[in-house]
Design a protein around this motif. Structure first.
Motif, PDB file in Angstrom:
ATOM      1  N   THR A 141       0.858  -1.178   0.000  1.00 55.31           N
ATOM      2  CA  THR A 141       0.000   0.000   0.000  1.00 55.31           C
ATOM      3  C   THR A 141       0.895   1.229   0.000  1.00 55.31           C
ATOM      4  O   THR A 141       2.059   1.158   0.431  1.00 55.31           O
ATOM      5  N   ASP A 142       0.388   2.355  -0.484  1.00 57.53           N
ATOM      6  CA  ASP A 142       1.199   3.562  -0.521  1.00 57.53           C
ATOM      7  C   ASP A 142       1.242   4.225   0.852  1.00 57.53           C
ATOM      8  O   ASP A 142       0.597   3.773   1.807  1.00 57.53           O
ATOM      9  N   ALA A 143       2.015   5.292   0.972  1.00 54.92           N
ATOM     10  CA  ALA A 143       2.213   5.944   2.265  1.00 54.92           C
ATOM     11  C   ALA A 143       0.906   6.461   2.842  1.00 54.92           C
ATOM     12  O   ALA A 143       0.732   6.520   4.067  1.00 54.92           O
ATOM     13  N   GLU A 144      -0.045   6.822   1.979  1.00 53.80           N
ATOM     14  CA  GLU A 144      -1.347   7.329   2.437  1.00 53.80           C
ATOM     15  C   GLU A 144      -2.355   6.210   2.650  1.00 53.80           C
ATOM     16  O   GLU A 144      -3.497   6.471   3.008  1.00 53.80           O
ATOM     17  N   ARG A 145      -1.941   4.963   2.383  1.00 58.79           N
ATOM     18  CA  ARG A 145      -2.788   3.780   2.538  1.00 58.79           C
ATOM     19  C   ARG A 145      -4.056   3.884   1.683  1.00 58.79           C
ATOM     20  O   ARG A 145      -5.117   3.401   2.055  1.00 58.79           O
ATOM     21  N   ARG A 146      -3.903   4.448   0.509  1.00 60.65           N
ATOM     22  CA  ARG A 146      -5.045   4.590  -0.399  1.00 60.65           C
ATOM     23  C   ARG A 146      -5.104   3.471  -1.433  1.00 60.65           C
ATOM     24  O   ARG A 146      -6.163   3.168  -1.963  1.00 60.65           O
ATOM     25  N   SER A 147      -3.942   2.889  -1.737  1.00 60.62           N
ATOM     26  CA  SER A 147      -3.886   1.899  -2.814  1.00 60.62           C
ATOM     27  C   SER A 147      -3.604   0.519  -2.262  1.00 60.62           C
ATOM     28  O   SER A 147      -3.147   0.352  -1.130  1.00 60.62           O
TER      29      SER A 147
END
Length: 271
Positions: free
Chosen positions: A157-163
């Motif tokens: 997941t990306d740093a923003e936990r969006r993906s």
């Protein structure tokens, strides 16, 4: 929407569970233990393909679309691939190397790339019973050749936990079988797909809604095909370019690790 396709030249926890009936994706547990083309010196990237599905519509493919396991499914087409005449003399020794381990393909829990992007690895799954982690159609293609050594995947997941991006490494016994798989996946990445991982409960991430849009990318190494399946955690169909970039970056990162191992070099991980 097609963004372009270019072919290359020329134990731990309990055993892997039986595959559940569709629909839905699967969460993996750790288990014990382009046609006519070959990429050996370096892997060659191919284009991304975005599929947008609608929940509840069986005829619209998407990254999380379930695949049929019924006997009525269409049989796999007959596929034959041969090594090119100029295949390197070192190929037999490269193929004799041990299959890449999960810790070699996905060495870092936090991946920091040169451009500043940060990704977190939230799950890893491995099986030597490869058909349990892929579509029936892809398993049918592999069965025509020498067979599969291992399928290992990691969920990022990306740093923003969006993906949610699953990168899977499908390692075949023969280089020509990897070429066959690469070719079929390049033509139809949904039919010939490996299964995306669902986040474990402890990750605190939602499961991507069925039928959500997804981006597919893939690369080929000596005897492996590396897959990248990317989706927004909320199932959004927006920010396609950003999702494609994430799928590409993680695919390139893992592919570098696999390529380095298969060629007997130091890991290409970002450190």
């Amino acid at each position: 929407m097609t963004l372009g396709d270019h072919g290359p030249y020329g134990s731990y926890p309990p055993p892997f569970p039986p595959p559940p009936p569709p629909p839905g994706r699967r969460t993996w547990l750790i288990a014990g233990g382009a046609v006519g083309a070959l990429a050996v010196v370096s892997a060659v990237a191919v284009g991304a393909v975005l599929y947008v599905g609608k929940a509840g519509t069986a005829d619209t493919p998407s990254a999380s679309s379930s695949f049929s396991s019924s006997p009525s499914a269409a049989p796999a087409p007959s596929v034959r691939a041969a090594l090119p005449s100029d295949a390197p003399a070192a190929l037999p020794s490269l193929l004799a190397r041990p299959v890449v381990r999960p810790s070699q393909a996905f060495p870092e829990k936090t991946v920091r790339l040169a451009d500043g992007a940060v990704y977190h690895r939230v799950d890893v799954g491995t099986t030597t019973e490869c058909e349990r982690g892929m579509s029936q159609e892809l398993a049918g293609i592999i069965a025509q050749g020498g067979g599969c050594l291992q399928l290992t995947s990691a969920l990022f997941t990306d740093a923003e936990r969006r993906s949610q991006v699953t990168v899977g490494v499908l390692s075949l016994k023969r280089a020509e079988d990897a070429a066959s798989v690469f070719g079929m996946v390049s033509m139809d990445p949904v039919t010939y797909q490996v299964v995306s991982l669902d986040p474990p409960s402890e990750a605190g991430l939602p499961t991507v809604p069925p039928g959500s849009a997804g981006v597919f990318r893939r690369l080929m190494t000596v005897r492996s095909v590396v897959f990248s399946n990317a989706q927004w955690a909320d199932g959004s169909e927006t920010r396609e370019a950003e999702l494609t970039e994430q799928a590409t970056e993680l695919l390139t990162y893992v592919n570098g690790n696999v390529t380095a191992h298969e060629q007997g070099k130091a890991s290409a991980g970002s450190g």
